[in-house]
Design an enzyme around this catalytic site. Sequence first.
Site, PDB file in Angstrom:
ATOM      1  N   ALA A   1      -3.686   3.432   8.378  1.00  0.00           N
ATOM      2  CA  ALA A   1      -3.071   2.155   8.771  1.00  0.00           C
ATOM      3  C   ALA A   1      -3.885   1.501   9.882  1.00  0.00           C
ATOM      4  O   ALA A   1      -4.890   0.831   9.605  1.00  0.00           O
ATOM      5  CB  ALA A   1      -1.622   2.395   9.196  1.00  0.00           C
TER       6      ALA A   1
ATOM      7  N   HIS B   1     -13.238   4.263   9.022  1.00  0.00           N
ATOM      8  CA  HIS B   1     -12.494   3.078   8.590  1.00  0.00           C
ATOM      9  C   HIS B   1     -13.063   2.555   7.273  1.00  0.00           C
ATOM     10  O   HIS B   1     -13.531   1.410   7.172  1.00  0.00           O
ATOM     11  CB  HIS B   1     -12.518   1.983   9.654  1.00  0.00           C
ATOM     12  CG  HIS B   1     -11.427   0.968   9.433  1.00  0.00           C
ATOM     13  ND1 HIS B   1     -11.271  -0.149  10.222  1.00  0.00           N
ATOM     14  CD2 HIS B   1     -10.436   0.892   8.500  1.00  0.00           C
ATOM     15  CE1 HIS B   1     -10.245  -0.865   9.793  1.00  0.00           C
ATOM     16  NE2 HIS B   1      -9.726  -0.240   8.743  1.00  0.00           N
TER      17      HIS B   1
ATOM     18  N   GLU C   1     -13.041  -0.025  16.397  1.00  0.00           N
ATOM     19  CA  GLU C   1     -13.800   0.090  15.159  1.00  0.00           C
ATOM     20  C   GLU C   1     -14.994   1.027  15.352  1.00  0.00           C
ATOM     21  O   GLU C   1     -15.592   1.057  16.422  1.00  0.00           O
ATOM     22  CB  GLU C   1     -14.301  -1.290  14.723  1.00  0.00           C
ATOM     23  CG  GLU C   1     -13.226  -2.167  14.113  1.00  0.00           C
ATOM     24  CD  GLU C   1     -12.666  -1.582  12.832  1.00  0.00           C
ATOM     25  OE1 GLU C   1     -13.437  -1.321  11.894  1.00  0.00           O
ATOM     26  OE2 GLU C   1     -11.438  -1.360  12.779  1.00  0.00           O
TER      27      GLU C   1
ATOM     28  N   ILE D   1       0.834  -1.205   0.000  1.00  0.00           N
ATOM     29  CA  ILE D   1       0.000   0.000   0.000  1.00  0.00           C
ATOM     30  C   ILE D   1       0.864   1.249   0.000  1.00  0.00           C
ATOM     31  O   ILE D   1       0.593   2.209  -0.742  1.00  0.00           O
ATOM     32  CB  ILE D   1      -0.972   0.002   1.194  1.00  0.00           C
ATOM     33  CG1 ILE D   1      -1.972  -1.151   1.051  1.00  0.00           C
ATOM     34  CG2 ILE D   1      -1.702   1.340   1.290  1.00  0.00           C
ATOM     35  CD1 ILE D   1      -2.860  -1.351   2.257  1.00  0.00           C
TER      36      ILE D   1
END
Length: 317
Positions: free
Chosen positions: A234, A284, A264, A156
Amino acid sequence: MKIVLLEPLAISKEILNSLASKLKDMGHEFIAYDTVEKDTEALKKRAENADILMIANNPLNGDVIRSVENLKYIAVAFTGVDHVDKEACKERGIKVSNAQGYATEAVAELTIGMILSLLRNVIKCDEVTRKEGTKVGLVGSELNGKTVGIVGTGAIGLRTAEILKAFNCKLLGYNRSQSERAKELGIEYVTLEELLSKSDIVSLHVPLNDATKGLINKERISLMKKSAILINVARGPVVDSEALAEALNNGDIAGAGIDVFEIEPPIKSNHPLFSSRNTLVTPHVAFASEESMIKRANIEFDNVYSWINGEEKNIVM
């Protein structure tokens, strides 16, 4: 074997059925749940008697893993596997695979989108325009020619660097090992401290582990330019959120784009970065594009087929 998909993979039923048909043709039992379940006892019930569990990015704790007597293998449709209890898997000798590579394009593209949005004040411009305002105080700066520090030169990080090359950016890199591909792209490897002090933009692309937890702390943030912006697509705990919020509010750095948090989403509204200056936050979502969801499902099912056939593919634990 009994194979249980514990949560949805954000793909259509048609695609899921197509991917699962081979398992059924092989004589295996396949059960898929189309809702996310976080209660431990409910997860135990879903996973009961499974030989293989398939998950995405929701936590799978040790109590659930230890409760499934027949469990031999966990296939994760995600790059990071820190949401799977490592000790429980180790105790039971359970293998774990990931879907590395599925979201490379998606994450890199959102990274660039965040950078451009912050540099050009896109969110603020939208708000002001709707209130009959003008560009006064909102004239931003160009990405062209900026120095960008890539922290983590895996797939990435390197794809992000490739896109940044089109903007004529100078690229600095920090990684435990140096990549030949990175050097071909013109990335100059430096210490983390030098990268932070010289970069106009710092973009984080590292996994979460003991070495990276709290990597960007108050001391390291203080090394950054006052005009610099920080991008974190990340893992949340790589950055000390309170230290970052303080630096943003004090004007010690110019802005931040944050896609990941300590937990989350949903994130409580009192999170320090929700009230910090010039901060762009997303729930996210960097990994989640229509294309990447299909790609990760294909990788996860391919991992399962390979494991059943005695080939260990993408094993990370």
